[in-house]
Design an enzyme around this catalytic site. Structure first.
Site, PDB file in Angstrom:
ATOM      1  N   LEU A 516      39.790 -20.685  15.665  1.00 37.50           N
ATOM      2  CA  LEU A 516      39.043 -19.576  14.765  1.00 37.50           C
ATOM      3  C   LEU A 516      39.863 -18.361  15.271  1.00 37.50           C
ATOM      4  CD1 LEU A 516      35.463 -20.346  14.990  1.00 37.50           C
ATOM      5  CD2 LEU A 516      36.848 -20.883  13.004  1.00 37.50           C
ATOM      6  N   GLY A 517      40.203 -18.114  16.499  1.00 40.04           N
ATOM      7  CA  GLY A 517      40.915 -16.963  16.673  1.00 40.04           C
ATOM      8  C   GLY A 517      41.286 -16.818  18.237  1.00 40.04           C
ATOM      9  N   GLY A 519      41.346 -14.209  21.607  1.00 36.41           N
ATOM     10  CA  GLY A 519      40.919 -12.926  22.218  1.00 36.41           C
ATOM     11  C   GLY A 519      41.433 -12.723  23.855  1.00 36.41           C
ATOM     12  N   GLY A 520      41.204 -11.748  24.330  1.00 39.83           N
ATOM     13  CA  GLY A 520      41.476 -11.493  25.821  1.00 39.83           C
ATOM     14  C   GLY A 520      41.289 -12.547  26.651  1.00 39.83           C
ATOM     15  N   PHE A 521      39.843 -13.094  26.293  1.00 43.20           N
ATOM     16  CA  PHE A 521      39.280 -14.168  27.382  1.00 43.20           C
ATOM     17  C   PHE A 521      39.879 -15.517  27.026  1.00 43.20           C
ATOM     18  CE2 PHE A 521      37.100 -13.384  23.447  1.00 43.20           C
ATOM     19  CZ  PHE A 521      37.099 -14.247  22.770  1.00 43.20           C
ATOM     20  N   PRO A 523      41.057 -18.542  23.606  1.00 37.88           N
ATOM     21  CA  PRO A 523      40.815 -18.929  22.157  1.00 37.88           C
ATOM     22  C   PRO A 523      39.217 -19.357  21.764  1.00 37.88           C
ATOM     23  CG  PRO A 523      41.640 -20.772  23.348  1.00 37.88           C
ATOM     24  CD  PRO A 523      41.548 -19.662  24.281  1.00 37.88           C
ATOM     25  N   VAL A 524      38.997 -19.242  20.409  1.00 40.40           N
ATOM     26  CA  VAL A 524      37.629 -19.764  20.058  1.00 40.40           C
ATOM     27  C   VAL A 524      37.820 -20.875  18.921  1.00 40.40           C
ATOM     28  CG1 VAL A 524      35.592 -19.131  18.916  1.00 40.40           C
ATOM     29  CG2 VAL A 524      36.595 -17.392  20.348  1.00 40.40           C
ATOM     30  N   LYS A 538      33.745 -20.739  22.557  1.00 39.76           N
ATOM     31  CA  LYS A 538      34.768 -19.851  23.230  1.00 39.76           C
ATOM     32  C   LYS A 538      35.260 -20.404  24.607  1.00 39.76           C
ATOM     33  CE  LYS A 538      33.481 -15.317  23.931  1.00 39.76           C
ATOM     34  NZ  LYS A 538      32.765 -14.152  24.581  1.00 39.76           N
ATOM     35  N   ASP A 635      31.860  -2.429  23.508  1.00 37.26           N
ATOM     36  CA  ASP A 635      33.079  -2.935  22.744  1.00 37.26           C
ATOM     37  C   ASP A 635      32.618  -3.095  21.189  1.00 37.26           C
ATOM     38  OD1 ASP A 635      35.729  -3.403  22.541  1.00 37.26           O
ATOM     39  OD2 ASP A 635      35.547  -5.693  22.985  1.00 37.26           O
TER      40      ASP A 635
END
Length: 828
Positions: A516-517, A519-521, A523-524, A538, A635
């Site tokens: 799905l996307g 992030g800094g952490f 993928p999702v 996540k 955030d």
């Protein structure tokens, strides 16, 4: 599409169908005529019936179509193969209460054959597209139809229609394709459910070309067709499968009446397709189709072989079988299939055994026997007792072992799925069992050698242990948090732990298609659990030190908060270095996907945007004032607001959030983290965060929702004004209407409400935190109560303000770009 263009197409479509503008009737009673040029419309105006000429043909037909769709879409035709040459047709009720279609010189072209007599017959077109003949005297049972078009489908399956068999009447509900776009007469392709009650066969749906099988769904297994694992609970439609002594059929119902969807057997490409009408773009979008790929075509690999679309070659003999014609097989001709390597020991039944194959579309159900009450052990014995039996499985996978299906003879049309298929036990000979056991022993010996080599490698790699100390410490801390055994925690969090294998299966092994996307952490991924529940996973990056802290923080915080405008955590998964958070799945992605895109932005009208603003405000108010811990998100931005299927907002991503106890209202940090364009001045330049820094981020987000413009990188002409400065300037000039997103012009009914929201947004982005309202006050302001105070000049009035206040040595920007990192600030 402009209004003029839409009306032009719509009127043109009506003229093509009816030959001229039509007179509309509500129903037909005896002695009344529905003539060519007159139409019947359903009660809510969804469907229309009348005479039309398809494509470029001049022939006339009586049909039903979607009334308000500009693309010609006919769903049913009465006289499919008996066209009329002139516009002289008419539909009436005869003296015995049957519908009769009359052509030239009052010749009978088509008629119904209801055997029931009606005291007061009436014909109506229902809003689901069903043309019904009923007795008007039978008011107590209006669905007691004497005849209905749903019993005689053409090429289209609509919501509420049955597809299968009426075993009592011996009646079939099946689809057949048009010959062409100009000719609705039945073509070679038919799509129906095949089931033999006398022989207890397994029901399945099959597309035939003439008498030959072209595609089949695989048998129904209690949850879905075994050859169509994608058929799962979804946001568009509900489905059901009835398997009784009186009826065997499949049907679906749309969850939202405003959505339009249909299943069609195509007249040219011979595929079954589900279409969805996209109202905003004015076109039919393909939702899915079958056959999907080469493995879907019937009998692609012949007998006793499986088709694996990712294989090379795609056809492979089952274990214990070999190609019947090796020469043909090597030349990619698989039609002759495979045969057994060793014959079955039928007279010595105890020596035969079974091999389990998983993830399959079950074989052709033509030569099967079904028993719904037999368990799996009895099913195995039943198969062994018959020399012709070659395989068995559960008839209903919901029954946890109940139900039995056995196959006789060769096994045809098998394919393998990466996930979602079904188990099948295939009979193999005693000699093959010995061979398989020997091969298993050899593999075990090889594994022992590999394990020994791995152990030696691990001994040599002990020098790397120090690099993992922090990772393991975080691992144990997180386990203690989740289990509620941390001595500093007062209450159990009751957060479910998931098995890594289940999550891997749900996400198709974390495939790229399910991503799905990022992030800094990490993928999702989108996933579907065994019960059909959709989830978002996540996956914490193994090498992200910041990600470890985010994971622990998110587990601590979000497990303790529950609110309709906060994303709900379903559970988590910890296995060695893998750390996963499992959330409810949000089908409409994030808010930024809509408001910053001109075409998608039109889907969010002002009432919907206002509802989203209020939902975000209520979610923040809960975090700041009503939850057990006072939580500051730190955030808040458009990409961290997710939208469910009803476009309700849910705040997500609590990795950077901080919690306070008691009466604490603010905190300070030496490590500033967040996203440029949303951070409050006192936080970005001094590290001071509070509930008022979240209010500032909310104000920015609110102005973005109203304007459709991003705060980051915004520039008004050459003045260097930020989005905040632009809004302030227009408000002071009494020209705030220029700030509103142009695609909202036709959707807001109260200019006062929109201007009030701009005013509230400016109050939230005041330079001094004391001048900003708290979120509970913002919720009250949004309700339209009270007089609003006048805002002072906001923070970040120009782009250079962002830099001048931070560092004397920072160079001022000469352009309106704003994607450079600020020293000592960790932005994402």
């Amino acid at each position: 599409m402009g209004l003029f263009s839409f009306l032009f197409i719509f009127v043109g479509w009506r003229i093509i169908l009816c030959g001229s503008t039509s007179v509309v009737v509500e129903n037909i009673r005896p002695l009344q005529l529905l003539r060519d040029g007159t139409t019947m419309v359903s009660s809510e105006g969804t469907f229309e019936m009348g005479f039309f000429s398809p494509g470029s043909s001049s022939n006339r037909y009586l049909g039903i179509w979607y009334r308000n769709i500009p693309v010609p879409t006919v769903v049913w035709v009465a006289n499919r193969c008996k066209p009329m040459n002139k516009s002289s047709g008419s539909l009436t009720l005869n003296n015995v209460g049957n519908l009769v279609l009359l052509g030239e010189n009052n010749s009978v072209v088509w008629s119904t054959n209801s055997s029931k007599q009606a005291g007061k017959p009436i014909v109506e077109l229902l809003d689901n597209g069903n043309l019904v003949l009923r007795d008007e005297k039978d008011e107590n049972n209006k669905e007691n139809y004497l005849w209905q078009s749903f019993d005689y489908p053409c090429d289209t399956l609509l919501s509420g229609m049955k597809f299968g068999w009426d075993l009592k009447r011996g009646h079939t509900w099946q689809l057949s394709s048009w010959k062409s776009s100009d000719d609705p007469c039945n073509a070679d392709f038919t799509y129906g459910m095949e089931y033999d009650k006398r022989r207890h066969t397994y029901p399945e749906s099959i597309i035939r070309k003439g008498s030959e099988k072209f595609y089949r769904t695989g048998p129904w297994n209690g949850l879905r067709y075994s050859g169509y694992p994608e058929l799962r609970p979804n946001a568009l439609f509900d489905y059901r499968f009835v398997y009784s002594d009186d009826e065997v059929y499949y049907s679906y119902t749309l969850k939202n009446k405003s959505r339009i969807s249909r299943i069609v057997i195509n007249q040219t490409t011979s595929v079954r397709q589900r279409w969805i009408w996209m109202e905003a773009e004015k076109y039919w979008k393909e939702y899915y189709k079958v056959p999907r790929d080469q493995c879907d075509y019937y009998g692609q690999c012949g007998a006793n072989a499986e088709c694996i679309i990712s294989g090379n070659p795609i056809c492979q003999c089952l274990k214990g079988f070999k190609p019947k014609s090796p020469q043909d097989w090597s030349s990619m001709d698989w039609s002759k299939g495979c045969e057994r390597i060793s014959p079955l020991m039928c007279q010595e039944k105890e020596k035969d055994g079974f091999m389990l194959f998983s993830g399959w579309k079950l074989p052709d159900a033509q030569n099967t026997w079904v028993n719904k009450s037999m368990n799996l052990r009895e099913c195995r014995a039943k198969c062994l007792s018959n020399c012709s039996c070659t395989a068995y499985t559960n008839s209903d996978i919901r029954g946890e072992g109940s139900g039995c299906v056995v196959w006789f003879g060769d096994l045809y049309d098998i394919r393998q799925f990466p996930s979602g298929g079904q188990d099948l036990f295939v009979r193999i000979s005693a000699a093959e069992i010995v061979y398989q056991e020997k091969a298993r022993a050899e593999r075990k010996a090889k594994r022992a050698v590999i394990i020994m080599a791995v152990l030696i490698g691990l001994a040599c790699g002990m020098i790397l242990i120090g690099l993992y100390i922090r990772k393991w410490r975080n691992f144990y801390e997180i386990n203690a948090i989740i289990s509620g055994k941390n001595c500093q925690e007062e209450e159990d969090l009751e957060l479910p732990l998931f098995d890594l294998h289940k999550i891997s299966t749900a996400t198709n092994n974390f495939s790229q298609e399910n991503k799905l996307g990022q992030g800094g952490f990490g993928p999702v991924y989108r996933g579907v659990l065994e019960g059909g529940q959709e989830i978002a996973v996540k996956r914490l990056s193994m090498w992200s030190g910041q990600g470890d802290n985010e994971f622990k923080n998110e587990v601590k915080l979000i497990a303790k908060v529950q609110h309709r405008n906060l994303v709900k955590i379903v559970g988590c998964c910890i296995y060695e270095e893998e750390k996963l958070l499992i959330y409810e799945y949000m089908p409409n992605k994030s808010l930024d996907y809509f408001i910053f895109d001109q075409s998608q932005g039109r889907l969010l009208t002002w009432p919907k945007r206002f509802q989203i603003v209020c939902g975000i405000a209520k979610g923040l108010s809960y975090l700041h004032h009503d939850s057990r811990l006072r939580i500051i998100h730190r955030d808040l931005k458009a990409s961290n607001v997710l939208l469910d299927e009803a476009m309700n907002p849910k705040i997500s991503d609590f990795g950077l959030a901080r919690s306070f106890g008691g009466d604490q209202l603010e905190g300070n940090t030496n490590k500033v983290v967040g996203t440029y364009g949303y951070m409050a001045p006192e936080y970005a330049f001094g590290g001071l965060f509070s509930i008022k820094s979240d209010v500032f981020s909310f104000g920015i987000l609110m102005l973005e929702i109203i304007s459709g413009k991003k705060s980051i990188g915004f520039c008004y002409e050459n003045s260097g004004a930020t989005l905040i400065g632009y809004a302030w300037t227009l408000m002071k000039e009494n020209n705030a209407v220029e700030f509103i997103d142009k695609c909202l012009i036709d959707s807001y009914h109260s200019m006062k409400e929109v201007l009030r929201c701009i005013h509230i947004g400016l109050l939230c982005v005041q330079q001094n935190p004391v001048d900003r309202p708290n979120m509970s006050s913002v919720v009250t302001m949004l309700s339209g109560e009270g007089v609003l105070p006048q805002p002072k000049p906001p923070g970040y009035f120009t782009q250079t303000d962002l830099w001048e206040n931070h560092s004397p040595s920072s160079k001022l920007l000469s352009s309106c770009t704003f994607d450079t990192n600020i020293t000592d600030v960790e932005a994402r």
